[in-house]
Design an enzyme around this catalytic site. Structure first.
Site, PDB file in Angstrom:
ATOM      1  N   ALA A  19     -27.900  -8.008 -16.853  1.00 25.52           N
ATOM      2  CA  ALA A  19     -27.514  -8.745 -18.064  1.00 25.52           C
ATOM      3  C   ALA A  19     -28.379  -9.990 -18.236  1.00 25.52           C
ATOM      4  CB  ALA A  19     -26.036  -9.127 -17.994  1.00 25.52           C
ATOM      5  N   ARG A  40     -15.249 -10.525 -16.617  1.00 22.29           N
ATOM      6  CA  ARG A  40     -13.881 -10.484 -16.090  1.00 22.29           C
ATOM      7  C   ARG A  40     -13.467 -11.846 -15.558  1.00 22.29           C
ATOM      8  NH1 ARG A  40     -14.638  -5.894 -11.772  1.00 22.29           N
ATOM      9  NH2 ARG A  40     -16.508  -7.197 -11.522  1.00 22.29           N
ATOM     10  N   HIS A  82     -19.124   2.555 -17.527  1.00 17.92           N
ATOM     11  CA  HIS A  82     -19.772   2.617 -18.839  1.00 17.92           C
ATOM     12  C   HIS A  82     -18.906   3.286 -19.896  1.00 17.92           C
ATOM     13  CE1 HIS A  82     -24.134   2.122 -17.145  1.00 17.92           C
ATOM     14  NE2 HIS A  82     -23.392   1.033 -17.027  1.00 17.92           N
ATOM     15  N   LYS A 100     -28.462   2.257 -18.418  1.00 16.43           N
ATOM     16  CA  LYS A 100     -28.693   3.581 -17.864  1.00 16.43           C
ATOM     17  C   LYS A 100     -28.146   3.646 -16.428  1.00 16.43           C
ATOM     18  CE  LYS A 100     -31.509   1.700 -15.162  1.00 16.43           C
ATOM     19  NZ  LYS A 100     -30.929   1.577 -13.830  1.00 16.43           N
ATOM     20  N   ASP A 181     -29.632   5.060  -9.948  1.00 18.46           N
ATOM     21  CA  ASP A 181     -30.150   3.731 -10.238  1.00 18.46           C
ATOM     22  C   ASP A 181     -31.655   3.724 -10.414  1.00 18.46           C
ATOM     23  OD1 ASP A 181     -30.525   0.562  -9.558  1.00 18.46           O
ATOM     24  OD2 ASP A 181     -28.518   1.071 -10.222  1.00 18.46           O
TER      25      ASP A 181
END
Length: 340
Positions: A19, A40, A82, A100, A181
């Site tokens: 992010a 969160r 996701h 992704k 990943d």
């Protein structure tokens, strides 16, 4: 006088490492505006907002997607979340760019595409490789036959992952493992250049928790082309990709974040006489590290009323998700939810 299109207003869901990378590039994208972030933990959202001068910081994802200023939500949470988080955004009427791999499986990916269509919203996997100017030029030139017929492809991506077992990269509950990943990148690169794989064979070394640490993949593609690909969480790979053709060799020194690709032609039949090297740098600038180009593509599509990107179409995303499913079966990786 032509009116200037209004900025595309973004909200970022989750505040992990990716992010931050995305936010730094988004600030460089013309016509993009980062207006909100959600986490969160309220303190994490506030720290993120302060770092990037974001007007609104929320201590829940529900508050983020409810913000009327947000048009597009960038889902940056772990793989296993996701579907849940993109669904939340769609139900709030937002467009979605989702990290992704889009989901943990093709079945989940198909459900996410169905939800996007049900809510008439734009959806794109954040496979920024496919929007990168260097890769786009490379793919276009290869498909046009400029460098001959591709016969063999190699691509590898890996680096040591030194994190606690509960970290998302090593945690089975969060979809950890090298294949999802890192392996998704060479698989996508091969798909872009060679087409949809006809057969893939994989081997792997698994951790005590049952996630893949090292993966090697061989594949056969349309026209008889073959590929070897690898992903590693234990060692430094070269990050190099190369395509051998009947006229020479294409090399991308760091296909994960390329600055250029080069074609080395072999002018002589014995391979000893080299022609003049061709360097590909893309026909448009790279925005930041390349994440900015995917954000720009989302903005273009949203303003044009599209519901999927021609650069990262749903069919391509789902095809690679199906390949990941098949390879996970071969190497014996089963996530906890799948066992249940």
């Amino acid at each position: 006088m032509t009116a200037t299109p209004r900025p595309v207003r973004w909200g970022i869901l989750a505040t992990g490492k990716i992010a931050h990378s995305f936010a730094r590039d988004l600030l460089l994208v013309p016509g993009a505006e980062l207006v909100a972030v959600g986490s969160r933990r309220p303190e994490s959202a506030r720290a993120f907002a302060a770092a990037y001068d974001v007007p609104a910081a929320y201590g829940s994802y529900a508050e983020l997607v409810a913000d009327p200023a947000v048009e597009v939500v960038y889902v940056a949470s772990p793989h296993a979340l996701h579907l849940e988080h993109a669904r939340l955004a769609f139900e709030a009427g937002k467009h979605v760019l989702c990290e992704k791999p889009l989901t943990l499986s093709r079945a989940e990916g198909e459900e996410l595409v169905r939800l996007a269509r049900q809510h008439d919203r734009f959806l794109m996997e954040a496979m920024w490789t496919a929007t990168h100017p260097v890769v786009r030029q490379l793919v276009g030139d290869v498909h046009a036959g400029r460098f001959g017929t591709p016969r063999q492809l190699t691509a590898e991506l890996g680096f040591p992952v030194e994190v606690p077992p509960e970290d998302r990269m090593l945690n089975p509950d969060l979809g950890g493992g090298a294949l999802l990943d890192m392996g998704v990148y060479p698989l996508t690169f091969a798909h872009l250049l060679l087409g949809e794989a006809e057969q893939l064979l994989g081997v792997a070394t698994l951790s005590p928790a049952g996630i893949d640490l090292d993966v090697a993949i061989s594949g056969r593609y349309p026209g008889g082309a073959v590929a070897t690909m690898s992903a590693s969480m234990t060692s430094w790979s070269s990050r190099t990709a190369a395509v051998a053709t009947d006229l020479g060799r294409l090399v991308v020194e760091d296909f994960h974040h390329p600055t250029a690709a080069r074609f080395v032609p072999y002018a002589g039949g014995d391979g000893s006489a080299l022609g003049e090297e061709v360097v590909l740098t893309g026909t448009e600038p790279v925005i930041g590290r390349g994440y900015g180009n995917e954000a720009a593509e989302v903005g273009r599509c949203v303003r044009e009323g599209l519901r999927e990107s021609p650069l990262v179409p749903h069919a391509q995303t789902l095809a690679v998700l199906g390949q990941l499913d098949d390879l996970r079966t071969q190497i014996g990786v089963v996530y906890p939810d799948e066992r249940r």
